[in-house]
Design an enzyme around this catalytic site. Structure first.
Site, mmCIF file in Angstrom:
data_model
loop_
_atom_site.group_PDB
_atom_site.id
_atom_site.type_symbol
_atom_site.label_atom_id
_atom_site.label_comp_id
_atom_site.label_asym_id
_atom_site.label_seq_id
_atom_site.Cartn_x
_atom_site.Cartn_y
_atom_site.Cartn_z
ATOM 1 N N GLN A 200 -1.390 -4.647 -14.001
ATOM 2 C CA GLN A 200 -0.122 -5.241 -14.420
ATOM 3 C C GLN A 200 1.048 -4.306 -14.133
ATOM 4 O O GLN A 200 2.155 -4.761 -13.802
ATOM 5 C CB GLN A 200 -0.155 -5.632 -15.901
ATOM 6 N N ASN A 223 -7.689 3.684 -11.413
ATOM 7 C CA ASN A 223 -9.068 3.186 -11.425
ATOM 8 C C ASN A 223 -9.243 2.050 -10.415
ATOM 9 O O ASN A 223 -8.365 1.780 -9.589
ATOM 10 C CB ASN A 223 -9.454 2.748 -12.840
ATOM 11 N N SER A 246 -13.363 11.853 -5.969
ATOM 12 C CA SER A 246 -12.959 13.187 -5.548
ATOM 13 C C SER A 246 -14.106 13.909 -4.839
ATOM 14 O O SER A 246 -15.282 13.666 -5.126
ATOM 15 C CB SER A 246 -12.513 13.989 -6.768
ATOM 16 N N GLN A 268 -15.084 19.664 -9.095
ATOM 17 C CA GLN A 268 -14.933 18.277 -8.659
ATOM 18 C C GLN A 268 -15.920 17.359 -9.352
ATOM 19 O O GLN A 268 -15.603 16.217 -9.675
ATOM 20 C CB GLN A 268 -15.099 18.173 -7.140
ATOM 21 N N HIS A 271 -14.882 15.484 -12.529
ATOM 22 C CA HIS A 271 -13.933 14.369 -12.514
ATOM 23 C C HIS A 271 -14.606 13.075 -12.958
ATOM 24 O O HIS A 271 -14.125 12.378 -13.842
ATOM 25 C CB HIS A 271 -13.348 14.175 -11.109
ATOM 26 N N GLU A 336 -12.109 15.795 1.339
ATOM 27 C CA GLU A 336 -10.815 15.859 0.673
ATOM 28 C C GLU A 336 -10.394 17.322 0.486
ATOM 29 O O GLU A 336 -9.304 17.727 0.878
ATOM 30 C CB GLU A 336 -10.918 15.160 -0.689
ATOM 31 N N HIS A 337 -11.259 18.118 -0.146
ATOM 32 C CA HIS A 337 -11.009 19.545 -0.363
ATOM 33 C C HIS A 337 -12.062 20.344 0.410
ATOM 34 O O HIS A 337 -13.257 20.094 0.256
ATOM 35 C CB HIS A 337 -11.124 19.922 -1.851
ATOM 36 N N ASP A 370 -4.899 22.169 -6.944
ATOM 37 C CA ASP A 370 -4.704 21.009 -7.820
ATOM 38 C C ASP A 370 -3.453 21.149 -8.671
ATOM 39 O O ASP A 370 -2.798 20.154 -8.983
ATOM 40 C CB ASP A 370 -5.912 20.849 -8.739
ATOM 41 N N GLU A 424 8.558 -10.874 32.268
ATOM 42 C CA GLU A 424 7.940 -11.413 31.058
ATOM 43 C C GLU A 424 8.382 -12.845 30.769
ATOM 44 O O GLU A 424 7.940 -13.451 29.789
ATOM 45 C CB GLU A 424 8.290 -10.526 29.855
ATOM 46 N N HIS A 429 16.842 -12.022 27.499
ATOM 47 C CA HIS A 429 16.766 -10.564 27.459
ATOM 48 C C HIS A 429 17.355 -9.983 28.754
ATOM 49 O O HIS A 429 18.162 -9.046 28.737
ATOM 50 C CB HIS A 429 15.303 -10.097 27.327
#
Length: 447
Positions: A200, A223, A246, A268, A271, A336-337, A370, A424, A429
């Site tokens: 929302q 999430n 992660s 990690q 997480h 990622e890391h 981080d 074309e 044009h």
């Protein structure tokens, strides 16, 4: 029963390595169909009913019942009060981290975010105009944990880019507001903040309501409902990326204390259960030492159950032939890391092509990135570092091409453009270009 964490042990020299390696890496980003349908319903409801729908979902999901959505907006005075209420050590840490993040992104803007132009030999001006987005929305998670660092990493580069309005949304289940998150919004220069979350909140930012302004882009993690909502509103607004679980990959030569590497893997894994922690190393004895450190340190961790589940289900300790092979496998994973925990990190860095962020040397723990090193911690996951980049100033800017053709330039360019346009079949044009020629030719029929 005591918890144990035993990441799968693999060796690149085993005949079944490829199959077991692929199975460990596999993660499906497909969202549950029930979540997708629920998100679609929420987005449609907010688009139609605006404030009323946002209040209804906030009451249902966060337990906050209000008469007007304005009651869920945080004032600048509240943000400052939250900052002033923090212990001095927390205030200092927050301001120090913000300074470093701002400094890094200001350097990034100077390097790649400025307008430029030049004139060619006939006086035609060509260039690029870089302008900030007018208004962006940043989503800050606020369910299981609070993330003031996410406020800094999303709001500060937007501020540095020159975005005029930064609208923050953060869920506060049962009305529990985290002072560090509010203080971070104050330090980072958030314009307006609302205690709403979930699909929302994404819908409110994307479509606008009577109270929540419509934004041009939405950034920040969330999430599965938030990720699904961001995917669905893309096109109406811009988004940064769809973040997966992660990840950390430690590329080690065996010279770093095993406890350090074990704790980096934990950093990690704590997480969530889907997070992935992998060690690549050519030293079998060192891998055994890291496993022993995992066994010894796990019981000391408050989030031991989550760490154990993550390491057991998705973790891996991989024995490689050498560091060169470890680098090659790292490029396949595109983590990622990526920690290069070795005596000679700069020897291996040129071999590493795909990673969200590269942490060089034993003292460079991922956790410093981080929170306070300076570079952004919003990074591509699930192998998308092969083609994606960290969040940065450039995500809050757009580029417009500049073209100013001189009278002399129109003679050359007009002839070229007309020829291609006739080819074309686009006579208007072609004619628009020809009418600017000194000697205007008759209009041709296209082939």
């Amino acid at each position: 029963m005591s918890l144990t964490a035993a990441p799968v042990r693999l060796s690149t020299q085993s005949s079944d390595f490829e199959a077991r390696f692929a199975a460990r890496l596999h993660w499906s980003a497909e969202t549950d169909s029930a979540i997708e349908q629920r998100v679609a319903d929420i987005l449609a409801d907010v688009q139609q009913r605006g404030d009323a729908a946002v209040m209804a979902y906030t009451a249902r999901f966060d337990g906050l019942t209000v008469d007007t959505l304005q009651q869920l907006e945080l004032t600048q005075a509240e943000l400052k009060a939250a900052f002033d209420s923090l212990p001095a050590a927390q205030r200092d840490a927050l301001e120090s981290a913000a300074r470093r993040v701002r400094s890094y992104h200001e350097a990034q803007k100077r390097a790649s975010g400025e307008s430029w132009s030049y004139r060619d030999e006939d006086g035609t001006l060509l260039g690029q105009k870089v302008t900030p987005l007018d208004r962006v929305g940043i989503y800050v998670p606020g369910g299981k944990a609070a993330y003031p660092s996410s406020v800094l990493m999303n709001a500060i580069p937007a501020h540095v880019a020159g975005v005029a309005e930064i609208i923050m949304v953060v869920p506060t289940p049962r009305g529990e507001k985290n002072p560090l998150v509010l203080a971070a919004a104050y330090v980072a220069g958030v314009t307006r903040a609302f205690t709403i979350g979930g699909a929302q909140a994404v819908a409110a930012l994307a479509y606008g309501t009577a109270t929540v302004p419509k934004v041009d882009k939405i950034t920040g993690p969330g999430n599965a409902y938030v990720a699904s909502a961001k995917k669905r509103v893309f096109g109406t607004v811009g988004i940064d990326m769809i973040a997966g679980p992660s990840e950390i990959l430690v590329l080690a030569d065996g010279s770093t204390p095993a406890d350090w590497v074990a704790m980096d893997l934990f950093s990690q894994a704590e997480h969530d259960e889907l997070a992935q922690s992998i060690l690549l190393c050519p030293d079998a004895a060192y891998i055994a030492a890291v496993q022993a450190a995992i066994d010894r340190l796990l019981p000391t961790m408050p989030r031991a159950a989550i760490i154990a589940k993550s390491l057991n289900d998705r973790g891996a300790l991989i024995l490689t032939r050498d560091m060169e092979e470890a680098c090659a496998i790292s490029n396949r994973i595109a983590p990622e890391h990526l920690e290069v925990s070795s005596r000679e990190p700069h020897r291996w860095e040129p071999l590493l092509r795909h990673a969200g962020a590269i942490f060089l040397g034993a003292y460079t723990s991922e956790s410093l990135g981080d929170y306070c090193a300076g570079p952004n911690h919003v990074l591509p996951t699930s192998g998308t570092a092969r083609f994606s980049s960290p969040l940065g100033v450039y995500d809050f800017q757009k580029r417009s091409s500049l073209i100013e053709v001189s009278a002399a330039g129109a003679q050359t360019l007009g002839t070229i453009a007309a020829e291609l346009a006739y080819g074309e079949g686009l006579q208007a044009h072609a004619r628009a270009a020809e009418l600017r020629l000194t000697n205007v030719p008759p209009m041709r029929a296209s082939p």
